[in-house]
Design a protein around this motif. Structure first.
Motif, PDB file in Angstrom:
ATOM      1  N   ILE A  69     -21.490  32.091 -15.551  1.00  0.00           N
ATOM      2  CA  ILE A  69     -21.760  30.855 -16.295  1.00  0.00           C
ATOM      3  C   ILE A  69     -20.528  30.411 -17.077  1.00  0.00           C
ATOM      4  N   LYS A  70     -19.815  31.357 -17.635  1.00  0.00           N
ATOM      5  CA  LYS A  70     -18.605  31.017 -18.376  1.00  0.00           C
ATOM      6  C   LYS A  70     -17.549  30.409 -17.469  1.00  0.00           C
ATOM      7  N   GLU A  79     -18.619  26.864 -16.527  1.00  0.00           N
ATOM      8  CA  GLU A  79     -18.434  25.923 -17.634  1.00  0.00           C
ATOM      9  C   GLU A  79     -16.961  25.561 -17.830  1.00  0.00           C
ATOM     10  N   ASN A  80     -16.091  26.520 -17.649  1.00  0.00           N
ATOM     11  CA  ASN A  80     -14.669  26.236 -17.798  1.00  0.00           C
ATOM     12  C   ASN A  80     -14.130  25.368 -16.668  1.00  0.00           C
ATOM     13  N   PHE A  94     -15.667  22.745 -15.396  1.00  0.00           N
ATOM     14  CA  PHE A  94     -16.018  21.352 -15.631  1.00  0.00           C
ATOM     15  C   PHE A  94     -15.111  20.754 -16.706  1.00  0.00           C
ATOM     16  N   ARG A 129     -14.127  18.676 -20.118  1.00  0.00           N
ATOM     17  CA  ARG A 129     -14.713  18.729 -21.450  1.00  0.00           C
ATOM     18  C   ARG A 129     -15.751  17.625 -21.661  1.00  0.00           C
ATOM     19  N   GLN A 141     -18.918  18.761 -20.141  1.00  0.00           N
ATOM     20  CA  GLN A 141     -19.472  19.879 -20.895  1.00  0.00           C
ATOM     21  C   GLN A 141     -20.189  19.420 -22.158  1.00  0.00           C
ATOM     22  N   TYR A 148     -24.191  20.118 -22.721  1.00  0.00           N
ATOM     23  CA  TYR A 148     -24.325  21.208 -23.680  1.00  0.00           C
ATOM     24  C   TYR A 148     -25.733  21.245 -24.262  1.00  0.00           C
TER      25      TYR A 148
END
Length: 266
Positions: free
Chosen positions: A157-158, A161-162, A164, A166, A169, A173
């Motif tokens: 998941i980390k 997320e990185n 995509f 900002r 995100q 979120y």
């Protein structure tokens, strides 16, 4: 069929094998199935610890069979004896083909004695040792595998997320997430997911605590019963000593408890 591309064919089978192994390891992150992959890797690590012992036994029996049964083609070469002994360990002994139909003179008795030791040590003792190592700590491995799978999912998941931007995100979120374990318990989909899915964190992390608490309470009750039995015996001995003192016309003075505790320190 292979022609001059022998090296490419070898690279192909190695790539195909490692690809499927890598895909299986990647499936550790999947609910319901990943926990068994983690358990398999943990058991594989435990089995690797005794591979040195297995290799020594295979080399010992392979060299012995090479000397005693050198007439057979399968024992003719020293480098194939270890593989042959490994195949015999899983049950492929071929007793009539290797020990009865073939003339092993002058090592007929030696071959049968060696075979008897091999059957006792390798297929019986060694295989049971492997099974014991594999399933000995299965409960602790199962509990730790759930935590390991959660850690792997967190890493995935980390990374996602990185990947995509900002801006995306910020829009996707979520500040919080509410877990409702009994929300879909009565539906068919909830039952199917509960049957094929992995246990929840609460079940895994807390299922051992009641057992440990129950064992502790049982030990406390046993100690109390034993202490009560010791106190009863001491009362009987005290009464018996008083009767003996009265019979022998001796004076008996009761000793206070503080004096006993003080004397026991020395």
């Amino acid at each position: 069929m292979y022609g001059p591309c022998l090296l490419q064919w070898r690279c192909a089978w190695i790539a195909s094998f490692t690809c499927w192994i890598n895909f299986t390891i990647y499936m550790r992150r999947i609910d319901g199935f990943g926990i068994y992959v983690i358990m398999f890797t943990a058991v594989l690590g435990s089995v690797f610890k005794i591979l040195v012992l297995i290799f020594f036994f295979l080399f010992a029996f392979g060299s012995a069979f090479y000397i005693v049964m050198g007439k057979l083609d399968i024992w003719e070469h020293m480098y194939t004896n270890i593989v042959t002994a490994l195949v015999m360990t899983i049950g492929e002994i071929d007793y009539f083909d290797q020990f009865v139909d073939i003339d092993l003179t002058p090592f007929v008795l030696d071959a049968h004695i060696l075979l008897m030791f091999f059957v006792i040590l390798m297929p019986i003792i060694m295989i049971n040792l492997l099974i014991g190592v594999a399933i000995g700590d299965i409960s602790s491995i199962q509990k730790n595998s759930y935590v390991t799978r959660l850690k792997l999912q967190m890493y995935v998941i980390k990374d996602m997320e990185n990947a995509f931007p900002r801006m995306i995100q910020r829009k996707l979120y979520m500040g919080g997430y509410t877990v409702k374990p009994n929300a879909n318990g009565g539906s068919y989909w909830g039952k199917i997911k509960e049957y094929f899915g992995s246990p929840t964190a609460i079940n895994f992390l807390l299922e051992e605590e009641p057992k440990e608490e129950l064992a502790t309470q049982t030990d406390i009750h046993k100690l109390k019963a034993r202490l009560q039995h010791i106190l009863t015996l001491m009362d009987h001995q005290s009464e018996l000593m008083q009767k003996m003192a009265q019979h022998m016309q001796l004076e008996s003075k009761p000793v206070p408890l503080d004096a006993l505790s003080h004397s026991s320190e020395f």
